[in-house]
Design a protein around this motif. Structure first.
Motif, PDB file in Angstrom:
ATOM      1  N   ARG A  64      -7.326   1.102  -1.748  1.00 54.61           N
ATOM      2  CA  ARG A  64      -6.091   0.749  -1.040  1.00 54.61           C
ATOM      3  C   ARG A  64      -6.316   0.959   0.441  1.00 54.61           C
ATOM      4  NH1 ARG A  64      -5.336   5.012  -4.145  1.00 54.61           N
ATOM      5  NH2 ARG A  64      -4.259   3.840  -5.737  1.00 54.61           N
ATOM      6  N   GLN A  89       0.258   2.180   4.461  1.00 55.73           N
ATOM      7  CA  GLN A  89      -0.523   1.278   3.609  1.00 55.73           C
ATOM      8  C   GLN A  89      -0.178  -0.163   3.951  1.00 55.73           C
ATOM      9  OE1 GLN A  89      -1.586   0.550  -1.116  1.00 55.73           O
ATOM     10  NE2 GLN A  89      -0.351   2.304  -0.551  1.00 55.73           N
ATOM     11  N   HIS A 100      -2.150   2.352 -11.987  1.00 58.85           N
ATOM     12  CA  HIS A 100      -2.730   3.678 -12.176  1.00 58.85           C
ATOM     13  C   HIS A 100      -1.616   4.710 -12.243  1.00 58.85           C
ATOM     14  CE1 HIS A 100      -2.097   3.058  -7.867  1.00 58.85           C
ATOM     15  NE2 HIS A 100      -1.852   4.343  -7.819  1.00 58.85           N
ATOM     16  N   HIS A 102      -0.968   9.239 -11.702  1.00 63.32           N
ATOM     17  CA  HIS A 102      -1.537  10.533 -11.310  1.00 63.32           C
ATOM     18  C   HIS A 102      -0.468  11.594 -11.411  1.00 63.32           C
ATOM     19  CE1 HIS A 102       0.198   8.838  -7.661  1.00 63.32           C
ATOM     20  NE2 HIS A 102      -0.772   7.965  -7.561  1.00 63.32           N
ATOM     21  N   ARG A 108       7.817   5.865  -1.278  1.00 57.94           N
ATOM     22  CA  ARG A 108       7.425   4.900  -0.246  1.00 57.94           C
ATOM     23  C   ARG A 108       8.636   4.391   0.506  1.00 57.94           C
ATOM     24  NH1 ARG A 108       2.626   4.751  -2.616  1.00 57.94           N
ATOM     25  NH2 ARG A 108       2.978   5.114  -4.808  1.00 57.94           N
ATOM     26  N   HIS A 141       1.904   2.832 -12.050  1.00 63.35           N
ATOM     27  CA  HIS A 141       2.454   2.037 -10.945  1.00 63.35           C
ATOM     28  C   HIS A 141       1.390   1.168 -10.303  1.00 63.35           C
ATOM     29  CE1 HIS A 141       1.189   5.901  -9.223  1.00 63.35           C
ATOM     30  NE2 HIS A 141       0.960   5.275  -8.089  1.00 63.35           N
ATOM     31  N   HIS A 143       1.200  -1.937  -6.916  1.00 65.45           N
ATOM     32  CA  HIS A 143       1.938  -2.613  -5.850  1.00 65.45           C
ATOM     33  C   HIS A 143       1.244  -3.905  -5.487  1.00 65.45           C
ATOM     34  CE1 HIS A 143       2.963   1.569  -5.474  1.00 65.45           C
ATOM     35  NE2 HIS A 143       1.744   1.835  -5.045  1.00 65.45           N
ATOM     36  N   ASP A 156       3.597   5.741   2.629  1.00 70.14           N
ATOM     37  CA  ASP A 156       3.494   6.500   1.386  1.00 70.14           C
ATOM     38  C   ASP A 156       3.709   7.978   1.675  1.00 70.14           C
ATOM     39  OD1 ASP A 156       2.479   4.316  -0.235  1.00 70.14           O
ATOM     40  OD2 ASP A 156       0.497   4.637   0.634  1.00 70.14           O
ATOM     41  N   ILE A 160       0.182  15.300  -2.950  1.00 69.97           N
ATOM     42  CA  ILE A 160      -1.223  15.478  -3.320  1.00 69.97           C
ATOM     43  C   ILE A 160      -1.763  16.864  -2.960  1.00 69.97           C
ATOM     44  CG2 ILE A 160      -3.567  14.744  -2.704  1.00 69.97           C
ATOM     45  CD1 ILE A 160      -2.513  11.923  -2.663  1.00 69.97           C
TER      46      ILE A 160
HETATM   47  C1  1HN Z   1      -1.725   6.166  -4.388  1.00 73.39           C
HETATM   48  O1  1HN Z   1      -1.721   6.035  -5.721  1.00 73.39           O
HETATM   49  C2  1HN Z   1      -1.081   5.241  -3.584  1.00 73.39           C
HETATM   50  O2  1HN Z   1      -0.160   4.033  -5.360  1.00 73.39           O
HETATM   51  C3  1HN Z   1      -1.070   5.403  -2.219  1.00 73.39           C
HETATM   52  O3  1HN Z   1      -0.292   3.084  -3.451  1.00 73.39           O
HETATM   53  C4  1HN Z   1      -1.696   6.452  -1.624  1.00 73.39           C
HETATM   54  C5  1HN Z   1      -3.079   8.393  -1.804  1.00 73.39           C
HETATM   55  C6  1HN Z   1      -3.814   9.271  -2.561  1.00 73.39           C
HETATM   56  C7  1HN Z   1      -3.834   9.140  -3.946  1.00 73.39           C
HETATM   57  C8  1HN Z   1      -3.138   8.153  -4.558  1.00 73.39           C
HETATM   58  C9  1HN Z   1      -0.465   4.037  -4.180  1.00 73.39           C
HETATM   59  C10 1HN Z   1      -2.389   7.375  -2.396  1.00 73.39           C
HETATM   60  C11 1HN Z   1      -2.410   7.238  -3.796  1.00 73.39           C
END
Ligand code: 1HN
Length: 270
Positions: A64, A89, A100, A102, A108, A141, A143, A156, A160
């Motif tokens: 990303r 982003q 993915h 986590h 956002r 999720h 995008h 974002d 973390i």
């Molecule tokens: C993540 O999953 C996103 O989903 C954006 O767009 C920033 C930064 C670290 C780890 C996962 C996203 C992220 C992230």
């Protein structure tokens, strides 16, 4: 410290131990002590750099395209402040990142662009400027930006550093790479954003808000309406919290979010 004490400390250290009285003030401060320092990141300074990432790296190369905010006093972790990560982003029309999940929770705020969308556990949401959206911990999720859209930038925010400090973070790619849209588009907002209303008989047992998208128009209207009947806080102006409509509490357990309105000429107190 006497030579005897120094010897004693060394003995303890060799045994993988220590004398609490040498560290008590450090590990139990009298007041919360943040190692982060104040810093302003100006969108005007960052926007062009964020856009340049579109030419420099493909989504495949970068995973990303994000320019993260690095608090200069937090070299040990990637944190904007405290235990929170934040970054800007950018995605181009026609791009879609793989799905993915986590254990970090994410939120956002859409800064600019048209055609952005996100899919959270099968709930696809269209995202416009100034919309606020949640991707809570553990939700699948992804995008993207629609073919006919414009380059989109969103900010974002994730917990973390906190999840990493708890040794609890993981990152998992969706087995199908892209997940199916299993609900009507924008159903979460249609279901849970009613003005003081909730759907009868609908239950929700997750520990985060079922309302994943907070649209800008009703948000701005709420600020303006509230401003008609309040002077606002001397410290924060007209200040409202995004809430879980079922509990009235924070949108997620580890990250809350608010919106502040400062009126023309307004200057708040420290
Ligand atoms: C993540 O999953 C996103 O989903 C954006 O767009 C920033 C930064 C670290 C780890 C996962 C996203 C992220 C992230």
């Amino acid at each position: 410290d006497t030579p005897e004490l120094v010897r004693y400390y060394r003995e303890l250290e060799e045994l993988g131990t220590g004398a609490l009285w040498t560290v008590a003030n450090k590990i139990e401060p009298w007041e919360p002590a943040s190692p982060s320092v104040p810093i302003i990141w100006r969108y005007n300074d960052l926007r062009d750099r964020v856009m340049r990432a579109l030419e420099l790296v493909t989504p495949e190369q970068a995973g990303r395209r994000v320019v993260y905010l690095a608090n200069p006093a937090r070299q040990d972790v990637v944190a904007a402040v405290g235990w929170l990560y934040s970054g800007l982003q950018v995605m181009a029309p026609g791009e879609c990142a793989s799905s993915h999940r986590h254990s970090a929770s994410a939120l956002r705020f859409i800064m600019e662009g048209e055609g952005a969308f996100t899919n959270v556990d099968g709930h696809k949401m269209t995202l416009g400027r100034n919309d606020f959206v949640l991707t809570p911990n553990g939700t699948w999720h992804e995008h993207g930006v629609a073919e006919g859209g414009t380059p989109c930038i969103w900010q974002d925010g994730l917990d973390i550093p906190l999840m990493n400090a708890l040794d609890a973070n993981f990152y998992e790619v969706h087995p199908d790479l892209n997940q199916a849209v299993t609900y009507p588009v924008d159903d979460a907002t249609a279901t849970w954003a009613g003005a003081g209303l909730r759907p009868a008989g609908q239950d929700w047992s997750k520990r985060y808000s079922p309302l994943f998208k907070y649209e800008w128009e009703p948000t701005y209207e709420a600020l303006q309406r509230y401003a008609r009947v309040t002077d606002g806080s001397p410290y924060d102006g007209v200040h409202m919290d995004y809430m879980n409509p079922l509990t009235g509490g924070a949108v997620m357990s580890t990250i809350g979010a608010s919106i502040q309105m400062l009126r023309p000429g307004e200057r708040t107190r420290a």
